[in-house]
Design an enzyme around this catalytic site. Structure first.
Site, PDB file in Angstrom:
ATOM      1  N   GLY A 109       0.790  -1.226   0.000  1.00 55.72           N
ATOM      2  CA  GLY A 109       0.000   0.000   0.000  1.00 55.72           C
ATOM      3  C   GLY A 109       0.822   1.275   0.000  1.00 55.72           C
ATOM      4  O   GLY A 109       0.330   2.331   0.411  1.00 55.72           O
ATOM      5  N   HIS A 120       9.555   6.649   3.475  1.00 55.08           N
ATOM      6  CA  HIS A 120       9.051   7.227   4.724  1.00 55.08           C
ATOM      7  C   HIS A 120       8.843   6.120   5.741  1.00 55.08           C
ATOM      8  O   HIS A 120       8.294   5.070   5.440  1.00 55.08           O
ATOM      9  CB  HIS A 120       7.749   8.016   4.496  1.00 55.08           C
ATOM     10  CG  HIS A 120       6.716   7.285   3.700  1.00 55.08           C
ATOM     11  ND1 HIS A 120       6.757   7.171   2.331  1.00 55.08           N
ATOM     12  CD2 HIS A 120       5.593   6.631   4.083  1.00 55.08           C
ATOM     13  CE1 HIS A 120       5.723   6.486   1.902  1.00 55.08           C
ATOM     14  NE2 HIS A 120       5.002   6.135   2.951  1.00 55.08           N
ATOM     15  N   HIS A 172       6.951   5.057   9.010  1.00 56.35           N
ATOM     16  CA  HIS A 172       5.809   5.373   9.866  1.00 56.35           C
ATOM     17  C   HIS A 172       6.162   5.064  11.320  1.00 56.35           C
ATOM     18  O   HIS A 172       6.700   3.984  11.605  1.00 56.35           O
ATOM     19  CB  HIS A 172       4.599   4.510   9.513  1.00 56.35           C
ATOM     20  CG  HIS A 172       3.984   4.738   8.172  1.00 56.35           C
ATOM     21  ND1 HIS A 172       2.846   5.490   7.998  1.00 56.35           N
ATOM     22  CD2 HIS A 172       4.337   4.304   6.945  1.00 56.35           C
ATOM     23  CE1 HIS A 172       2.521   5.483   6.706  1.00 56.35           C
ATOM     24  NE2 HIS A 172       3.409   4.774   6.048  1.00 56.35           N
TER      25      HIS A 172
END
Ligand code: 5GP
Ligand code: ZN
Length: 114
Positions: free
Chosen positions: A93, A100, A102
């Site tokens: 996804g 990046h 999370h």
């Protein structure tokens, strides 16, 4: 990358709620938080995904994790627990093609992720 949204956040060209910044990375709150604490930690240099990392970039990921750890402390979730996630490619996804990390925390996180 001129039109990459995360490059533009790193250059402070578009607004974001920045919680930490240094020469090489910047951490800001996710626009659509999936947990009470949801921060994205990105390298300022454009790297599209984990798949684009080369041997020379090994220190980049270490730096992101070290920054994430500091954010976990400042956000107050270091002791309660948090999750660090790197989504790579369509099945995971990944929706923004700029690496990046999370950081999710502030609630109990289900496992395995969906
Ligand atoms: P991915 O799905 O690629 O792993 O994560 C991308 C994340 O970036 C999503 O959680 C999404 O909410 C967040 N995001 C996308 N555009 C923006 C934006 O312009 N600002 C901020 N702060 N977060 C964004
Ligand atoms: Zn970028």
């Amino acid at each position: 990358m001129a039109d990459c949204i995360f490059c533009r956040i790193a250059r402070h060209e578009i607004p974001a709620t920045v919680v930490r910044e240094d020469e090489d990375c910047i951490a800001f709150r996710d626009l659509l938080p999936r947990a009470p604490v949801h921060v994205l930690i990105i390298p300022k240099r454009h790297i599209a995904s984990v798949n684009e990392l080369t041997g020379a970039d090994e220190t980049v990921v270490g730096h992101l994790v070290a920054a994430a750890r500091a954010v976990a402390e400042s956000e107050g979730v270091a002791e309660s627990g948090y999750r660090l996630v790197l989504n790579a490619g369509p099945d995971a996804g990944q929706s923004v093609d700029h690496l990046h990390l999370h950081l999710l925390g502030g609630r109990e996180l289900g496992w395995p992720p969906g």
